[in-house]
Motif scaffolding. Sequence first.
Motif, PDB file in Angstrom:
ATOM      1  N   LYS A   1      -1.825  11.085   3.932  1.00 10.05           N
ATOM      2  CA  LYS A   1      -3.240  11.038   4.285  1.00 10.05           C
ATOM      3  C   LYS A   1      -4.052  10.005   3.518  1.00 10.05           C
ATOM      4  CE  LYS A   1      -3.344  15.943   5.358  1.00 10.05           C
ATOM      5  NZ  LYS A   1      -3.860  17.235   4.981  1.00 10.05           N
ATOM      6  N   VAL A   2      -3.784   9.833   2.241  1.00 10.13           N
ATOM      7  CA  VAL A   2      -4.653   9.055   1.365  1.00 10.13           C
ATOM      8  C   VAL A   2      -4.034   7.686   1.051  1.00 10.13           C
ATOM      9  CG1 VAL A   2      -5.857   9.021  -0.845  1.00 10.13           C
ATOM     10  CG2 VAL A   2      -5.457  11.205   0.315  1.00 10.13           C
ATOM     11  N   PRO A   3      -4.622   6.582   1.534  1.00 12.92           N
ATOM     12  CA  PRO A   3      -4.103   5.255   1.177  1.00 12.92           C
ATOM     13  C   PRO A   3      -4.418   4.932  -0.279  1.00 12.92           C
ATOM     14  CG  PRO A   3      -6.046   5.061   2.566  1.00 12.92           C
ATOM     15  CD  PRO A   3      -5.746   6.512   2.441  1.00 12.92           C
ATOM     16  N   MET A   4      -3.433   4.347  -0.962  1.00  8.16           N
ATOM     17  CA  MET A   4      -3.600   4.016  -2.379  1.00  8.16           C
ATOM     18  C   MET A   4      -3.046   2.628  -2.636  1.00  8.16           C
ATOM     19  SD  MET A   4      -2.361   7.643  -3.962  1.00  8.16           S
ATOM     20  CE  MET A   4      -2.851   7.215  -5.613  1.00  8.16           C
ATOM     21  N   LEU A   5      -3.530   1.966  -3.660  1.00  7.82           N
ATOM     22  CA  LEU A   5      -3.052   0.634  -4.029  1.00  7.82           C
ATOM     23  C   LEU A   5      -2.010   0.673  -5.126  1.00  7.82           C
ATOM     24  CD1 LEU A   5      -6.341  -1.421  -3.765  1.00  7.82           C
ATOM     25  CD2 LEU A   5      -4.436  -1.308  -2.163  1.00  7.82           C
TER      26      LEU A   5
ATOM     27  N   VAL B   1       0.852  -1.185   0.000  1.00 13.29           N
ATOM     28  CA  VAL B   1       0.000   0.000   0.000  1.00 13.29           C
ATOM     29  C   VAL B   1       0.892   1.240   0.000  1.00 13.29           C
ATOM     30  CG1 VAL B   1      -0.186   0.148   2.508  1.00 13.29           C
ATOM     31  CG2 VAL B   1      -2.024   1.071   1.109  1.00 13.29           C
ATOM     32  N   ALA B   2       0.394   2.318  -0.550  1.00 10.47           N
ATOM     33  CA  ALA B   2       1.100   3.599  -0.550  1.00 10.47           C
ATOM     34  C   ALA B   2       0.233   4.624   0.168  1.00 10.47           C
ATOM     35  CB  ALA B   2       1.365   4.045  -1.983  1.00 10.47           C
ATOM     36  N   ILE B   3       0.861   5.607   0.765  1.00 13.90           N
ATOM     37  CA  ILE B   3       0.138   6.694   1.425  1.00 13.90           C
ATOM     38  C   ILE B   3       0.525   7.979   0.707  1.00 13.90           C
ATOM     39  CG2 ILE B   3      -0.304   7.919   3.577  1.00 13.90           C
ATOM     40  CD1 ILE B   3      -1.147   5.002   3.693  1.00 13.90           C
TER      41      ILE B   3
END
Length: 58
Positions: A50-54, A44-46
């Motif tokens: 603030k925003v978690p991303m795949l 996962v990336a942040i």
Amino acid sequence: MTDRTVAFIQCHCYADIPAGRVYNTAFMLAEPRRASTTRAELRVAIFWRKVPMLSLER
């Protein structure tokens, strides 16, 4: 997270990288000749802390 999970900070991404991408080498830019064999998988990336991303986005 487990004792085998490591978080790291990245300031730039050369391309879009989807979750699940696996790497087998890790090194520091300051010492690229001291590479280590490993199994590193993007889970996962942040974005902007603030925003978690795949994925990691360029």
